[in-house]
Motif scaffolding. Sequence first.
Motif, PDB file in Angstrom:
ATOM      1  N   HIS A 113      -7.185   8.215  24.308  1.00  0.00           N
ATOM      2  CA  HIS A 113      -6.270   9.021  23.250  1.00  0.00           C
ATOM      3  C   HIS A 113      -4.881   8.949  23.486  1.00  0.00           C
ATOM      4  CE1 HIS A 113      -5.623  12.337  20.345  1.00  0.00           C
ATOM      5  NE2 HIS A 113      -5.159  13.052  21.458  1.00  0.00           N
ATOM      6  N   PRO A 114      -4.314   7.680  23.046  1.00  0.00           N
ATOM      7  CA  PRO A 114      -2.810   7.313  23.345  1.00  0.00           C
ATOM      8  C   PRO A 114      -1.957   8.586  22.639  1.00  0.00           C
ATOM      9  CG  PRO A 114      -4.221   5.387  22.794  1.00  0.00           C
ATOM     10  CD  PRO A 114      -5.141   6.681  22.515  1.00  0.00           C
ATOM     11  N   VAL A 115      -0.886   8.797  23.364  1.00  0.00           N
ATOM     12  CA  VAL A 115      -0.053   9.842  22.674  1.00  0.00           C
ATOM     13  C   VAL A 115       1.373   9.186  23.274  1.00  0.00           C
ATOM     14  CG1 VAL A 115       0.976  12.219  22.580  1.00  0.00           C
ATOM     15  CG2 VAL A 115      -1.487  11.586  22.713  1.00  0.00           C
TER      16      VAL A 115
ATOM     17  N   PRO B 169     -11.186  13.614  20.457  1.00  0.00           N
ATOM     18  CA  PRO B 169     -10.595  14.582  19.492  1.00  0.00           C
ATOM     19  C   PRO B 169     -10.297  16.086  20.096  1.00  0.00           C
ATOM     20  CG  PRO B 169     -12.445  13.484  18.803  1.00  0.00           C
ATOM     21  CD  PRO B 169     -12.270  13.279  20.258  1.00  0.00           C
ATOM     22  N   ASP B 170     -10.832  16.418  21.081  1.00  0.00           N
ATOM     23  CA  ASP B 170     -10.389  17.891  21.544  1.00  0.00           C
ATOM     24  C   ASP B 170      -9.336  17.746  22.326  1.00  0.00           C
ATOM     25  OD1 ASP B 170     -13.171  19.082  20.752  1.00  0.00           O
ATOM     26  OD2 ASP B 170     -13.894  17.764  22.125  1.00  0.00           O
ATOM     27  N   ALA B 171      -8.651  16.769  22.679  1.00  0.00           N
ATOM     28  CA  ALA B 171      -7.534  16.826  23.470  1.00  0.00           C
ATOM     29  C   ALA B 171      -6.384  17.342  22.803  1.00  0.00           C
ATOM     30  CB  ALA B 171      -7.281  15.498  24.032  1.00  0.00           C
ATOM     31  N   GLY B 172      -6.310  17.241  21.676  1.00  0.00           N
ATOM     32  CA  GLY B 172      -5.246  17.850  20.739  1.00  0.00           C
ATOM     33  C   GLY B 172      -4.065  16.511  20.726  1.00  0.00           C
ATOM     34  N   PRO B 173      -2.949  16.929  19.818  1.00  0.00           N
ATOM     35  CA  PRO B 173      -2.006  16.100  19.621  1.00  0.00           C
ATOM     36  C   PRO B 173      -1.069  15.794  20.681  1.00  0.00           C
ATOM     37  CG  PRO B 173      -1.482  18.137  18.453  1.00  0.00           C
ATOM     38  CD  PRO B 173      -2.877  18.411  18.942  1.00  0.00           C
ATOM     39  N   GLU B 174      -0.881  16.675  21.722  1.00  0.00           N
ATOM     40  CA  GLU B 174      -0.166  16.721  22.629  1.00  0.00           C
ATOM     41  C   GLU B 174      -0.377  16.333  24.184  1.00  0.00           C
ATOM     42  OE1 GLU B 174       1.922  20.332  22.455  1.00  0.00           O
ATOM     43  OE2 GLU B 174       3.308  19.762  20.795  1.00  0.00           O
ATOM     44  N   ALA B 175      -1.866  15.926  24.306  1.00  0.00           N
ATOM     45  CA  ALA B 175      -2.427  15.681  25.534  1.00  0.00           C
ATOM     46  C   ALA B 175      -2.917  14.284  25.701  1.00  0.00           C
ATOM     47  CB  ALA B 175      -3.679  16.625  26.009  1.00  0.00           C
TER      48      ALA B 175
ATOM     49  N   VAL C 272     -12.381  21.097  27.483  1.00  0.00           N
ATOM     50  CA  VAL C 272     -11.099  20.511  27.322  1.00  0.00           C
ATOM     51  C   VAL C 272      -9.959  21.854  26.885  1.00  0.00           C
ATOM     52  CG1 VAL C 272      -9.828  19.190  25.682  1.00  0.00           C
ATOM     53  CG2 VAL C 272     -11.894  18.303  26.585  1.00  0.00           C
ATOM     54  N   ARG C 273     -10.586  22.712  26.117  1.00  0.00           N
ATOM     55  CA  ARG C 273      -9.762  23.957  25.828  1.00  0.00           C
ATOM     56  C   ARG C 273      -9.279  24.659  26.965  1.00  0.00           C
ATOM     57  NH1 ARG C 273     -13.205  26.253  23.105  1.00  0.00           N
ATOM     58  NH2 ARG C 273     -13.459  28.095  24.449  1.00  0.00           N
ATOM     59  N   ASN C 274     -10.181  24.880  27.944  1.00  0.00           N
ATOM     60  CA  ASN C 274      -9.573  25.438  29.307  1.00  0.00           C
ATOM     61  C   ASN C 274      -8.780  24.700  29.937  1.00  0.00           C
ATOM     62  OD1 ASN C 274     -11.215  28.200  29.978  1.00  0.00           O
ATOM     63  ND2 ASN C 274     -12.649  27.088  28.669  1.00  0.00           N
ATOM     64  N   LEU C 275      -9.045  23.491  29.957  1.00  0.00           N
ATOM     65  CA  LEU C 275      -8.199  22.372  30.706  1.00  0.00           C
ATOM     66  C   LEU C 275      -6.716  22.378  30.224  1.00  0.00           C
ATOM     67  CD1 LEU C 275     -10.425  19.312  31.216  1.00  0.00           C
ATOM     68  CD2 LEU C 275      -9.754  20.882  33.061  1.00  0.00           C
ATOM     69  N   ILE C 276      -6.731  22.559  28.827  1.00  0.00           N
ATOM     70  CA  ILE C 276      -5.340  22.490  28.227  1.00  0.00           C
ATOM     71  C   ILE C 276      -4.655  23.904  28.204  1.00  0.00           C
ATOM     72  CG2 ILE C 276      -4.103  22.233  26.041  1.00  0.00           C
ATOM     73  CD1 ILE C 276      -5.378  19.588  27.361  1.00  0.00           C
ATOM     74  N   GLU C 277      -5.343  25.140  28.287  1.00  0.00           N
ATOM     75  CA  GLU C 277      -4.815  26.298  28.400  1.00  0.00           C
ATOM     76  C   GLU C 277      -4.430  26.823  29.732  1.00  0.00           C
ATOM     77  OE1 GLU C 277      -7.834  28.665  26.498  1.00  0.00           O
ATOM     78  OE2 GLU C 277      -7.183  28.155  24.381  1.00  0.00           O
TER      79      GLU C 277
ATOM     80  N   ARG D 293       1.145  16.434  28.351  1.00  0.00           N
ATOM     81  CA  ARG D 293       0.419  16.289  29.810  1.00  0.00           C
ATOM     82  C   ARG D 293      -0.527  15.382  29.762  1.00  0.00           C
ATOM     83  NH1 ARG D 293      -1.605  19.719  26.274  1.00  0.00           N
ATOM     84  NH2 ARG D 293      -0.306  21.399  26.608  1.00  0.00           N
ATOM     85  N   ARG D 294      -1.163  14.885  30.671  1.00  0.00           N
ATOM     86  CA  ARG D 294      -2.025  13.715  30.833  1.00  0.00           C
ATOM     87  C   ARG D 294      -3.216  14.168  31.417  1.00  0.00           C
ATOM     88  NH1 ARG D 294       2.679   9.943  31.618  1.00  0.00           N
ATOM     89  NH2 ARG D 294       2.625   8.756  29.782  1.00  0.00           N
ATOM     90  N   LEU D 295      -4.427  14.135  30.820  1.00  0.00           N
ATOM     91  CA  LEU D 295      -5.911  14.514  31.392  1.00  0.00           C
ATOM     92  C   LEU D 295      -6.441  13.273  31.923  1.00  0.00           C
ATOM     93  CD1 LEU D 295      -7.973  16.720  31.739  1.00  0.00           C
ATOM     94  CD2 LEU D 295      -8.665  16.256  29.465  1.00  0.00           C
ATOM     95  N   VAL D 296      -6.800  13.401  33.112  1.00  0.00           N
ATOM     96  CA  VAL D 296      -7.363  12.169  33.783  1.00  0.00           C
ATOM     97  C   VAL D 296      -9.024  12.586  34.186  1.00  0.00           C
ATOM     98  CG1 VAL D 296      -7.279  10.551  35.458  1.00  0.00           C
ATOM     99  CG2 VAL D 296      -5.299  11.343  34.416  1.00  0.00           C
ATOM    100  N   CYS D 297      -9.917  11.865  33.727  1.00  0.00           N
ATOM    101  CA  CYS D 297     -11.165  12.598  33.815  1.00  0.00           C
ATOM    102  C   CYS D 297     -11.990  11.456  35.027  1.00  0.00           C
ATOM    103  CB  CYS D 297     -11.934  12.716  32.736  1.00  0.00           C
ATOM    104  SG  CYS D 297     -11.267  13.921  31.593  1.00  0.00           S
ATOM    105  N   PHE D 298     -12.806  11.897  35.801  1.00  0.00           N
ATOM    106  CA  PHE D 298     -13.476  11.466  36.873  1.00  0.00           C
ATOM    107  C   PHE D 298     -14.931  11.543  36.673  1.00  0.00           C
ATOM    108  CE2 PHE D 298      -9.507  12.161  38.615  1.00  0.00           C
ATOM    109  CZ  PHE D 298      -9.134  11.063  39.401  1.00  0.00           C
TER     110      PHE D 298
END
Length: 250
Positions: A13-15, A40-46, A238-243, A20-25
């Motif tokens: 999800h290039p922005v 799609p759940d990461a939103g326009p700013e992550a 993802v929502r919880n990670l962002i919030e 912020r950057r979400l890195v998943c393992f």
Amino acid sequence: MAPPRSSWLQRFHPVANPRRRLVCFPYAGAGAAIFRDWAPDAGPEAELMAVRLPGRESRIGEPPLNRVQDAVPALLTALEPLEDRPLVLFGHSLGATLAYATARALVAQGRPPALLAVSGRRPPHAPSRRPSTRALDDAAFRARLAALGGTPPEVLACDDLMELMLPTLRADFAMSDAFLEPDPPQLPVPILAFAGTEDAEATVAEVAGWERLAGAGFSLRTLPGGHFFLHGQRSSIVRNLIEENPKDTN
């Protein structure tokens, strides 16, 4: 400017200017692709990216690793160009252990992530309730995979495919089985933990044990499902990670 590419990270999800950057393992046996549908759940700013360990996907020709510690130096190098934005590290099962070890190493270098999120995994000071897979023959190991429920039955039934996958799967399980820290220090990083209400591999009570390591705040989220609840609950996760991210700044 986009950070340089690394074989250890897949950007889904290039922005151009992420907040912020979400890195998943990923969990044992999985590759970065399990997080492709999260974009799609990461939103326009992550910016969403996932870790790709040796021995899978585009790195299928590389020997898999057997110890969590062997992955950490390369992960630190891969993450360094990304630290111009707050990092949120998320891992499920084995991925939670890898995310934790990476967060601990980042803290030791004075580069703490904004948030460590762990899912479906006991904390590092809690020994596994199940015996190691090291002594299992291939048939017993495949039965263990079937019981976990994360490998499609048609894959388990295909001898040729399993012959290709078993070295990586065994290495990942060895990595998971061996990681134990009897008395880990607290991390000066907030920890967000996810637990499946029907997860027999990592119960809600076990996942709650991560609070002992949280030196900057702890939150626990329980979600419906068994050990692989993350596939059905990605939007909530993802929502919880962002919030939850406490350092969401430009």
